[in-house]
Design an enzyme around this catalytic site. Structure first.
Site, PDB file in Angstrom:
ATOM      1  N   ASN A   9       0.873  -1.265   0.105  1.00 56.58           N
ATOM      2  CA  ASN A   9      -0.071  -0.021   0.066  1.00 56.58           C
ATOM      3  C   ASN A   9       0.799   1.452  -0.105  1.00 56.58           C
ATOM      4  O   ASN A   9       1.514   1.563   1.059  1.00 56.58           O
ATOM      5  CB  ASN A   9      -0.828   0.061   1.215  1.00 56.58           C
ATOM      6  CG  ASN A   9      -1.570   1.266   1.491  1.00 56.58           C
ATOM      7  OD1 ASN A   9      -1.617   2.085   0.620  1.00 56.58           O
ATOM      8  ND2 ASN A   9      -2.320   1.491   2.473  1.00 56.58           N
ATOM      9  N   TRP A  10       0.919   1.816  -1.249  1.00 53.39           N
ATOM     10  CA  TRP A  10       1.959   3.008  -1.360  1.00 53.39           C
ATOM     11  C   TRP A  10       1.311   4.166  -0.689  1.00 53.39           C
ATOM     12  O   TRP A  10       2.031   5.228  -0.644  1.00 53.39           O
ATOM     13  CB  TRP A  10       2.321   3.369  -2.712  1.00 53.39           C
ATOM     14  CG  TRP A  10       3.001   2.118  -3.342  1.00 53.39           C
ATOM     15  CD1 TRP A  10       3.432   0.875  -2.641  1.00 53.39           C
ATOM     16  CD2 TRP A  10       3.443   2.093  -4.949  1.00 53.39           C
ATOM     17  NE1 TRP A  10       4.154   0.299  -3.864  1.00 53.39           N
ATOM     18  CE2 TRP A  10       4.207   0.908  -4.852  1.00 53.39           C
ATOM     19  CE3 TRP A  10       3.561   2.924  -5.916  1.00 53.39           C
ATOM     20  CZ2 TRP A  10       4.827   0.537  -6.042  1.00 53.39           C
ATOM     21  CZ3 TRP A  10       4.276   2.744  -7.071  1.00 53.39           C
ATOM     22  CH2 TRP A  10       4.831   1.686  -7.126  1.00 53.39           C
ATOM     23  N   LYS A  11      -0.139   4.315  -0.214  1.00 56.11           N
ATOM     24  CA  LYS A  11      -0.577   5.390   0.384  1.00 56.11           C
ATOM     25  C   LYS A  11      -0.330   6.875  -0.749  1.00 56.11           C
ATOM     26  O   LYS A  11      -0.220   6.509  -1.729  1.00 56.11           O
ATOM     27  CB  LYS A  11      -0.074   5.777   1.706  1.00 56.11           C
ATOM     28  CG  LYS A  11      -0.154   4.382   2.609  1.00 56.11           C
ATOM     29  CD  LYS A  11      -0.214   4.720   3.854  1.00 56.11           C
ATOM     30  CE  LYS A  11      -0.248   3.269   4.714  1.00 56.11           C
ATOM     31  NZ  LYS A  11      -0.222   3.432   6.337  1.00 56.11           N
ATOM     32  N   HIS A  94      -9.616   1.251   4.920  1.00 58.88           N
ATOM     33  CA  HIS A  94      -8.212   1.507   5.582  1.00 58.88           C
ATOM     34  C   HIS A  94      -8.353   2.548   6.984  1.00 58.88           C
ATOM     35  O   HIS A  94      -9.270   3.223   6.862  1.00 58.88           O
ATOM     36  CB  HIS A  94      -7.115   2.058   4.696  1.00 58.88           C
ATOM     37  CG  HIS A  94      -5.855   1.948   5.185  1.00 58.88           C
ATOM     38  ND1 HIS A  94      -5.315   3.139   6.206  1.00 58.88           N
ATOM     39  CD2 HIS A  94      -4.941   1.079   5.285  1.00 58.88           C
ATOM     40  CE1 HIS A  94      -4.255   2.544   6.633  1.00 58.88           C
ATOM     41  NE2 HIS A  94      -3.746   1.548   5.892  1.00 58.88           N
ATOM     42  N   GLU A  96      -6.881   4.833   8.023  1.00 61.22           N
ATOM     43  CA  GLU A  96      -6.551   6.226   7.723  1.00 61.22           C
ATOM     44  C   GLU A  96      -7.890   6.824   7.060  1.00 61.22           C
ATOM     45  O   GLU A  96      -8.214   8.040   7.020  1.00 61.22           O
ATOM     46  CB  GLU A  96      -5.358   6.420   6.626  1.00 61.22           C
ATOM     47  CG  GLU A  96      -4.098   6.084   7.680  1.00 61.22           C
ATOM     48  CD  GLU A  96      -2.871   5.467   6.975  1.00 61.22           C
ATOM     49  OE1 GLU A  96      -2.831   5.618   5.530  1.00 61.22           O
ATOM     50  OE2 GLU A  96      -2.039   5.134   7.498  1.00 61.22           O
ATOM     51  N   GLU A 166      -5.212  -4.894  10.708  1.00 58.75           N
ATOM     52  CA  GLU A 166      -4.463  -3.676  10.897  1.00 58.75           C
ATOM     53  C   GLU A 166      -4.629  -3.163  12.205  1.00 58.75           C
ATOM     54  O   GLU A 166      -5.457  -2.205  12.080  1.00 58.75           O
ATOM     55  CB  GLU A 166      -4.433  -2.915   9.657  1.00 58.75           C
ATOM     56  CG  GLU A 166      -4.049  -3.545   8.462  1.00 58.75           C
ATOM     57  CD  GLU A 166      -3.609  -2.480   7.360  1.00 58.75           C
ATOM     58  OE1 GLU A 166      -2.225  -2.739   7.001  1.00 58.75           O
ATOM     59  OE2 GLU A 166      -4.022  -1.579   7.390  1.00 58.75           O
ATOM     60  N   GLY A 172       2.732   2.475  10.944  1.00 58.25           N
ATOM     61  CA  GLY A 172       3.447   3.336  10.815  1.00 58.25           C
ATOM     62  C   GLY A 172       4.299   3.765  12.236  1.00 58.25           C
ATOM     63  O   GLY A 172       4.835   5.133  12.257  1.00 58.25           O
ATOM     64  N   SER A 213       3.488  -2.074  10.449  1.00 62.76           N
ATOM     65  CA  SER A 213       4.737  -2.107  10.668  1.00 62.76           C
ATOM     66  C   SER A 213       5.608  -3.591  10.411  1.00 62.76           C
ATOM     67  O   SER A 213       6.378  -3.834  10.871  1.00 62.76           O
ATOM     68  CB  SER A 213       5.119  -1.730  12.038  1.00 62.76           C
ATOM     69  OG  SER A 213       4.693  -0.243  12.382  1.00 62.76           O
ATOM     70  N   GLY A 234       2.658  -1.158   4.125  1.00 65.19           N
ATOM     71  CA  GLY A 234       2.711   0.228   4.021  1.00 65.19           C
ATOM     72  C   GLY A 234       4.257   0.902   3.449  1.00 65.19           C
ATOM     73  O   GLY A 234       4.789   0.712   2.377  1.00 65.19           O
ATOM     74  N   GLY A 235       4.852   1.484   4.809  1.00 67.37           N
ATOM     75  CA  GLY A 235       6.035   2.158   4.524  1.00 67.37           C
ATOM     76  C   GLY A 235       7.210   1.146   3.890  1.00 67.37           C
ATOM     77  O   GLY A 235       7.711   1.739   2.920  1.00 67.37           O
TER      78      GLY A 235
HETATM   79  P1  PGA Z   1       2.883   0.523   7.734  1.00 66.63           P
HETATM   80  O1  PGA Z   1       1.413   0.745   7.063  1.00 66.63           O
HETATM   81  O2  PGA Z   1       3.513  -1.041   7.010  1.00 66.63           O
HETATM   82  O3  PGA Z   1       3.608   1.663   7.361  1.00 66.63           O
HETATM   83  O4  PGA Z   1       2.707   0.209   9.116  1.00 66.63           O
HETATM   84  C1  PGA Z   1       0.458  -0.390   7.064  1.00 66.63           C
HETATM   85  C2  PGA Z   1      -0.948  -0.035   6.283  1.00 66.63           C
HETATM   86  O5  PGA Z   1      -1.229   0.976   6.653  1.00 66.63           O
HETATM   87  O6  PGA Z   1      -1.423  -0.751   5.147  1.00 66.63           O
END
Ligand code: PGA
Length: 255
Positions: A9-11, A94, A96, A166, A172, A213, A234-235
């Site tokens: 997930n590149w956000k 998600h 966010e 999640e 993050g 994470s 994510g990251g």
């Molecule tokens: P993260 O994000 O790996 O940066 O913690 C995961 C996600 O939001 O899907």
């Protein structure tokens, strides 16, 4: 047997040019790990460019959100028909989006239905906040989110749905539950609620990913757990070597 699944997930990161470079740097090694279903979820603006680069490979493409309506006066939104032109997967609900953009159990339910109606594979995100965890509410919150998101899904469709557990406090932050704690939620909460709602056989077919994470150094620990079928990253998915290392860890753990 559930095929292991790892999505990046590149956000809201990167231009089209940056997306092209990132894909270029991971494409060759990713293609070699075909025991794992691999999916890249760039921003909408990079979907076409990435779709072109993935053509002829078995690496999937996903969007990070969509509206539930086919079309209409919804300024700034992207419809399932539009997503389906490029992508086969879509991340829905998600945390966010729930936190910053007013996503609710109800909108996630409509989006999951719309995804299935457009032959998209929904990756449905659920997870508790730190406050909910500390007050012992993890299990009921996750159960409620799963049941609400899948309220309009028929038993014969549920195997197409992917769930990502999640914990909001792990996204993050570098913090994670232990693999055993995550596996308990996957098995005893999510798969159990799926079994009660859709039957044991259907529940056994649903892939349940861990997200929050996930990094090369901790991925193998999660993938060693029987009810963790992969990861939503994510990251680390922005760093080609890191993402490839996580996909490789999934292939090795589930071999
Ligand atoms: P993260 O994000 O790996 O940066 O913690 C995961 C996600 O939001 O899907």
């Amino acid at each position: 047997m559930r095929k292991p699944f790892v999505a990046g997930n590149w956000k809201m990161h990167g231009t089209v040019e940056e997306a092209r470079h990132r894909v270029w740097d991971m494409l060759q090694p990713l293609q070699e790990i075909n025991q794992v279903e691999r999916v890249l979820c760039p921003p909408f603006t990079a979907l076409l460019a990435v779709a072109n680069m993935l053509m002829g490979t078995d690496i999937g493409l996903g969007a990070q959100n969509m509206h539930w309506e086919e079309e209409g006066a919804y300024t700034g939104e992207i419809s399932p028909r539009m997503v389906a032109e490029f992508a086969r997967y879509v991340i829905l609900g998600h945390s966010e989006r729930r936190k910053f953009f007013g996503e609710t159990d109800e909108t996630v339910r409509k989006k999951v239905r719309a995804a299935l109606d457009h032959d998209l594979v929904p990756i449905v995100c659920v997870g508790e906040t730190i406050g909910e965890r500390e007050t012992g509410l993890t299990d009921p919150v996750v159960q409620r989110q799963v049941l609400a998101a899948l309220a309009d899904v028929r038993p014969e469709e549920v195997a197409r749905v992917i769930i990502a557990y999640e914990p909001v406090w792990a996204i993050g932050t570098g913090l994670t539950p232990t693999p055993e704690e995550a596996n308990r939620v996957h098995g005893q909460v999510i798969r159990a609620v799926l079994a009660r709602r859709f039957g044991e056989e259907a529940a056994q077919q649903v892939r349940i990913l861990y997200g929050g994470s996930v990094k090369p150094h901790n991925a193998a620990g999660f993938f060693a757990q029987p009810d963790i079928d992969g990861a939503l990253v994510g990251g680390a998915s922005l760093i080609p070597e890191a993402f490839v290392a996580i996909v490789r860890a999934a292939a090795e753990a589930k071999a």
